[in-house]
Structures are given as C-alpha cells and as structure tokens.
Design an enzyme around this catalytic site. Structure first.
Site, mmCIF file in Angstrom:
data_model
loop_
_atom_site.group_PDB
_atom_site.id
_atom_site.type_symbol
_atom_site.label_atom_id
_atom_site.label_comp_id
_atom_site.label_asym_id
_atom_site.label_seq_id
_atom_site.Cartn_x
_atom_site.Cartn_y
_atom_site.Cartn_z
ATOM 1 N N GLU A 98 0.840 -1.208 0.000
ATOM 2 C CA GLU A 98 0.000 0.000 0.000
ATOM 3 C C GLU A 98 0.869 1.250 0.000
ATOM 4 O O GLU A 98 1.922 1.286 0.636
ATOM 5 C CB GLU A 98 -0.892 -0.044 1.250
ATOM 6 C CG GLU A 98 -1.870 1.097 1.387
ATOM 7 C CD GLU A 98 -2.859 0.902 2.564
ATOM 8 O OE1 GLU A 98 -3.181 -0.254 2.924
ATOM 9 O OE2 GLU A 98 -3.296 1.924 3.105
ATOM 10 N N ASP A 100 0.158 5.376 0.596
ATOM 11 C CA ASP A 100 -0.942 6.210 1.102
ATOM 12 C C ASP A 100 -0.716 7.703 1.128
ATOM 13 O O ASP A 100 0.305 8.160 1.645
ATOM 14 C CB ASP A 100 -1.150 5.910 2.602
ATOM 15 C CG ASP A 100 -1.838 4.615 2.863
ATOM 16 O OD1 ASP A 100 -2.598 4.166 2.020
ATOM 17 O OD2 ASP A 100 -1.607 4.066 3.960
ATOM 18 N N GLU A 102 -3.165 10.415 3.071
ATOM 19 C CA GLU A 102 -4.395 10.600 3.851
ATOM 20 C C GLU A 102 -4.384 12.017 4.394
ATOM 21 O O GLU A 102 -3.377 12.474 4.932
ATOM 22 C CB GLU A 102 -4.473 9.611 5.026
ATOM 23 C CG GLU A 102 -4.575 8.170 4.594
ATOM 24 C CD GLU A 102 -4.881 7.224 5.765
ATOM 25 O OE1 GLU A 102 -4.758 7.644 6.940
ATOM 26 O OE2 GLU A 102 -5.230 6.074 5.490
#
Ligand SMILES: *[C@@H]1O[C@H](CO)[C@@H](O)[C@H](O)[C@H]1NC(C)=O
Ligand SMILES: *[C@@H]1O[C@H](CO)[C@@H](O)[C@H](O)[C@H]1NC(C)=O
Length: 281
Positions: A98, A100, A102
């Site tokens: 993953e 990311d 955010e």
C-alpha cells in the site's frame, strides 16, 4: 463508450503502458457510499460526501504494477475535524502492499495533516506527516504518487515531499511484486484523526464534501497476471530519480513542513530505527 473511444482504449492497452487523462468514467467506479459519490461533468469531476450514516469512495477499474498517478483534490472546507480524505494504492490480500496519502481534517483555521505511509507485505509503520504550505480546501492541488522499481516519490504540486527508496540491498522490503488498485475515500475517523481523537466531527456541518478532478494515470496495467508493460516501459516515470532541484525542494519541505517522521522516533523503535532510515535519502 463511443467506438472511437473503445478503439483508443484498446490501442492504449496494447501499447507499452497505459496513459489516460481526466476521465473518471473510464478509469474508476464509485465503489461505495450509496449515492454519496458522484461522477459529474462528463467524467471531469468526482465528488465524495460524508454524513452521519456513511462516507463514500471510488476505485480504479484496473490494477497497476508501477506507474505515476496524478490527482487534483480539493479537501473538505471549514470545520473538517474528524474527517479523513484519502488517495492511495493498495493490493489485495492479508499481506498487502500500500502507498498512502491521507488528509486528516481539522477545525476551521487549523491546518490539515497530510499523512503518508508505505506498506509492504502487510507491514507499514513508515509514517511521515506534513502540514501544507497552502490551504488545501480553498482550491484544487495536484497530489501524485510515482512508483517505479527503484523508488516511490510523493509529490504535491510537483514538489516532492517524500522519497521512499528501494533498500532491498540492505534487507528492507519494497512493494514491487503485487499489482495495486487506486482508491480514494472520504470517511469519519473522529476516534483518532484530529488531535488524536480529541476533536470530534461536527455533524451539524454535514454533509462534508471533497472533490477530485484531472485524474491522470500513466501506468503499467496489470490484468490476469499479465502486465501491459511487456518490456521495460519507455516512460520517464519508470526510471525517474530525484535530481538536485528536487532534492533541494524535498529538503525545504522536510525542514519547514514535516511534523512527524518515523525515522526519528527513537522512542517507538527502542531497538534501533528502521534500516532504511540510516541510508541517505
Ligand atoms: C490540527 O491543528 C492542531 C493545532 O494547530 C495541530 O496541532 C494538529 O496537528 C492539526 N491536525 C490534526 C490532524 O490534528
Ligand atoms: C522513447 O521515447 C523517446 C521520447 O518519446 C523517443 O525519442 C525514443 O525513440 C523512444 N525509444 C524507444 C526505444 O522507443
């Protein structure tokens, strides 16, 4: 899809890699949120909303194994405390990879936190967090993930904020075997997001809305175990490195806007900071 578009899309898939710009209808599906995620303006704009009963999200139709994905995002304005807006890549399964972005909301006037992380085989713990040098809810800004076999570069309006290098030579895992789908979402995380969960979502301000536009996917599309990049793609992102200008920009961001770096969190890693942190990057 028009016959021309179908032809164009097929031709692209057949090429060494796939590039497409600014059409949510062809690139993504609104995956959840029961009508709270909407594709508008002939695929040029996508809005996600969050209210007390649900958030919403979308995901790419295909999976990628390396690529560069640019997305313009305008975050929830005003009191966004408790909300989290995301843009990330993720593979399937219990030992997933993953990458990311955010965005943790905040009270009106207080800065958003941009949280980044990289997971390999289900293991993350590589967080870096930043404040931004602009108000990300006032206008659209471009957030990009460049992912090639040697490095992952996170950029904001073409300014690199983080480079995660492939350090396999010193025994650090790097995501490079699992195709990832692109995801984006807006959801409630007021149990942890703002000041560690102290500030709750103000539902009287709902629905909250984040907007996405100008998606640009320049990636190796992976389908049924086969990559559209049969040979090494002739694309600048595939071999891109940080030149001296980029490195200077990165140092500027890290010096002035980085608010958390796992690499310097000695309390968290009493047995020694992670290995990749000891190499120059
Ligand atoms: C919210 O604002 C406070 C005060 O400026 C700051 O300490 C915090 O990092 C900001 N972001 C979040 C997600 O709490
Ligand atoms: C790679 O791309 C460049 C720029 O588009 C082009 O000049 C070059 O001929 C290409 N090389 C190959 C092997 O296709």
């Amino acid at each position: 899809m028009s016959p021309f578009k179908t032809f164009f899309f097929t031709a692209l898939l057949a090429a060494a890699f796939s590039a497409s710009a600014a059409d949510f209808n062809s690139d993504v599906n609104v995956a959840w949120g029961n009508g709270r995620g909407k594709i508008l303006n002939n695929g040029q704009l996508l809005t996600l909303s969050l209210d007390k009963s649900s958030g919403s999200g979308f995901q790419s139709k295909t999976e990628y194994l390396f690529g560069k994905i640019d997305m313009q995002i305008k975050l929830v304005p005003g009191n966004s405390a408790g909300t989290v807006t995301t843009f990330y890549l993720k593979s399937e399964g219990s030992t997933w990879d993953e990458i990311d972005f955010e965005f943790l909301g905040n009270m009106s006037g207080d800065p958003y936190t941009l949280h980044t992380n990289v997971y390999t085989q289900g293991k993350g713990d590589k967080e870096q967090q930043f404040h931004l040098w602009f108000d990300p809810s006032a206008n659209f800004h471009t957030y990009s993930i460049l992912w090639n076999p040697q490095r992952i570069i996170f950029t904001v309006d073409n300014t690199p904020i983080r480079e995660f290098k492939n350090s396999e030579s010193i025994g650090v895992l790097f995501p490079k075997n699992k195709p990832m789908r692109m995801y984006a979402s807006l959801w409630n995380a007021d149990d942890w997001a703002t000041r560690g969960g102290l500030v709750k979502t103000d539902w009287s301000k709902a629905p909250f809305t984040a907007s996405y536009r100008n998606i640009k996917v320049d990636a190796c599309v992976n389908s049924k175990g086969r990559s559209s990049c049969s040979s090494k793609p002739n694309a600048s992102w595939y071999t891109q490195e940080m030149d001296s200008t980029s490195q200077a920009r990165l140092r500027w961001v890290q010096k002035n806007y980085m608010i958390y770096n796992y690499c310097t969190d000695t309390k968290r890693f009493p047995q020694g900071i992670p290995r990749e942190c000891t190499t120059r990057s």
